[in-house]
Design an enzyme around this catalytic site. Sequence first.
Site, PDB file in Angstrom:
ATOM      1  N   THR A   1      31.970  32.142 -28.540  1.00  0.00           N
ATOM      2  CA  THR A   1      33.340  31.911 -29.025  1.00  0.00           C
ATOM      3  C   THR A   1      33.507  30.516 -29.595  1.00  0.00           C
ATOM      4  O   THR A   1      34.336  30.292 -30.474  1.00  0.00           O
ATOM      5  CB  THR A   1      34.326  32.153 -27.857  1.00  0.00           C
ATOM      6  OG1 THR A   1      34.232  33.530 -27.495  1.00  0.00           O
ATOM      7  CG2 THR A   1      35.752  31.851 -28.234  1.00  0.00           C
TER       8      THR A   1
ATOM      9  N   SER B   1      27.120  36.050 -26.542  1.00  0.00           N
ATOM     10  CA  SER B   1      26.108  35.805 -25.505  1.00  0.00           C
ATOM     11  C   SER B   1      25.703  37.055 -24.740  1.00  0.00           C
ATOM     12  O   SER B   1      24.675  37.068 -24.075  1.00  0.00           O
ATOM     13  CB  SER B   1      26.574  34.719 -24.543  1.00  0.00           C
ATOM     14  OG  SER B   1      27.659  35.158 -23.763  1.00  0.00           O
TER      15      SER B   1
ATOM     16  N   THR C   1      30.545  32.194 -23.439  1.00  0.00           N
ATOM     17  CA  THR C   1      30.851  31.996 -22.021  1.00  0.00           C
ATOM     18  C   THR C   1      30.502  33.205 -21.147  1.00  0.00           C
ATOM     19  O   THR C   1      30.400  33.072 -19.932  1.00  0.00           O
ATOM     20  CB  THR C   1      32.338  31.638 -21.810  1.00  0.00           C
ATOM     21  OG1 THR C   1      33.146  32.738 -22.231  1.00  0.00           O
ATOM     22  CG2 THR C   1      32.717  30.375 -22.550  1.00  0.00           C
ATOM     23  N   ASP C   2      30.316  34.391 -21.770  1.00  0.00           N
ATOM     24  CA  ASP C   2      30.049  35.581 -20.948  1.00  0.00           C
ATOM     25  C   ASP C   2      28.761  35.442 -20.137  1.00  0.00           C
ATOM     26  O   ASP C   2      28.685  35.884 -18.990  1.00  0.00           O
ATOM     27  CB  ASP C   2      29.964  36.836 -21.825  1.00  0.00           C
ATOM     28  CG  ASP C   2      31.334  37.247 -22.363  1.00  0.00           C
ATOM     29  OD1 ASP C   2      32.342  36.735 -21.841  1.00  0.00           O
ATOM     30  OD2 ASP C   2      31.384  38.064 -23.293  1.00  0.00           O
TER      31      ASP C   2
HETATM   32  C1  SIN Z   1      30.422  35.299 -25.803  1.00  0.00           C
HETATM   33  O1  SIN Z   1      30.081  35.180 -24.631  1.00  0.00           O
HETATM   34  O2  SIN Z   1      29.632  35.155 -26.750  1.00  0.00           O
HETATM   35  C2  SIN Z   1      31.827  35.653 -26.155  1.00  0.00           C
HETATM   36  C3  SIN Z   1      32.810  35.149 -25.173  1.00  0.00           C
HETATM   37  C4  SIN Z   1      32.914  33.647 -25.134  1.00  0.00           C
HETATM   38  O3  SIN Z   1      32.127  32.888 -25.673  1.00  0.00           O
HETATM   39  O4  SIN Z   1      33.897  33.185 -24.476  1.00  0.00           O
END
Ligand code: SIN
Length: 376
Positions: free
Chosen positions: A46, A93, A127-128
Amino acid sequence: MLCTNSLFRNRVFLLAFISAPISSVLHAQSDSSARPKVLVIATGGTIAGVQSAPGTLGSYRAGTLTAEQIVGSVPELARYARVEVEQFSNVASTRITTQQWIGLARRINAVLSERTDLAGVVVTHGTDRLEETAFFLYLTVRSDKPVIVVGAQRPATGISPDGPMNLLSAVRTAAAPAAVGKGVMVVMDDRILSAREVRKEYQRVGGFTVGEMGMLGVVASDGPEFFFSPVRRRGADSEFDLVGVDSLPRVELTFSFPGGTGPRFDSLPAGIVVATTGFAPGEGAPYRTLRQQGVAMVTAFPSGDNVNAPSRPPTPRADSAQRDTSAADSAARAERSAPLAIVSQHLTPQKARILLMLALTKTRDPRELQRYFLAY
Ligand code: SIN
């Protein structure tokens, strides 16, 4: 109306900045040799996300902006570091694979050993899966130089994006002498969190936490301030050098639950991590059978905090000294005849899985596997 106008101006500024010639942005950042050098390696997420309708609450595509564009959108970085960029991947991710973990760890190990001029490395990431990649790097980057993993929970074109501030704090931490030797860290929302403890608790700004384990420090206006240092093996002291490791053994993750009867597999994995606070009556035998079939088994608390887990290696079991005669003792006898279940003390099940995958590249001996779980 005023708000809408200023929001529009901010969006125009951001988009103009993002589309500015990257060479001029980076040139503006390289005017002083006194500032530490930090390499930003971008993987997507993100923090690199762009919406179809910028400045709204609308959906976005993660992993869209390039490393240069992400860094170029934060001119303030030049105050604290000479930033170089590298694009490792550009994906959400959830698409990150264990092969990519190996490639990323190898790349960071190589740059940190070849580039003595680098103060540290920042990895931008979705963040995932951020906590899992960060822990893999914690175990496999064999350097004391700071490696900081950072992400964002709002896309770069969103209202009040958190990525630019998170990136600035991450770069300041990677450049800080006080960050040396603390292992791989995650910097989110001005908190400095050990990669070992960090977890994503919720999908909002401020959602990264270390539970009861305490954050290592904060990034204040004067820069990073540390409160603690981790005590377990990490960084230059890690045994996981990835030499000759091109893939990781298959390790499955399961949950124990009331009325559970254990998992069934078409083909046996090398290992299994069970998230459990205690087995249901129907679960003991199937999990024991898996151990008897050679599957290395780790139990971990769903919360990651098993405060009653042993803190020392198990003593050899006195099987022959004990004679169980009653039928009620047959389960106890069967248990003693099966390979030991390994206990994870303070790791979430997802992280216990990562440690088990790496430990299985070294040994299949349960006592030795337990040693890794006590040391890391
Ligand atoms: C991801 O993990 O690529 C999408 C969600 C995020 O980065 O918060």
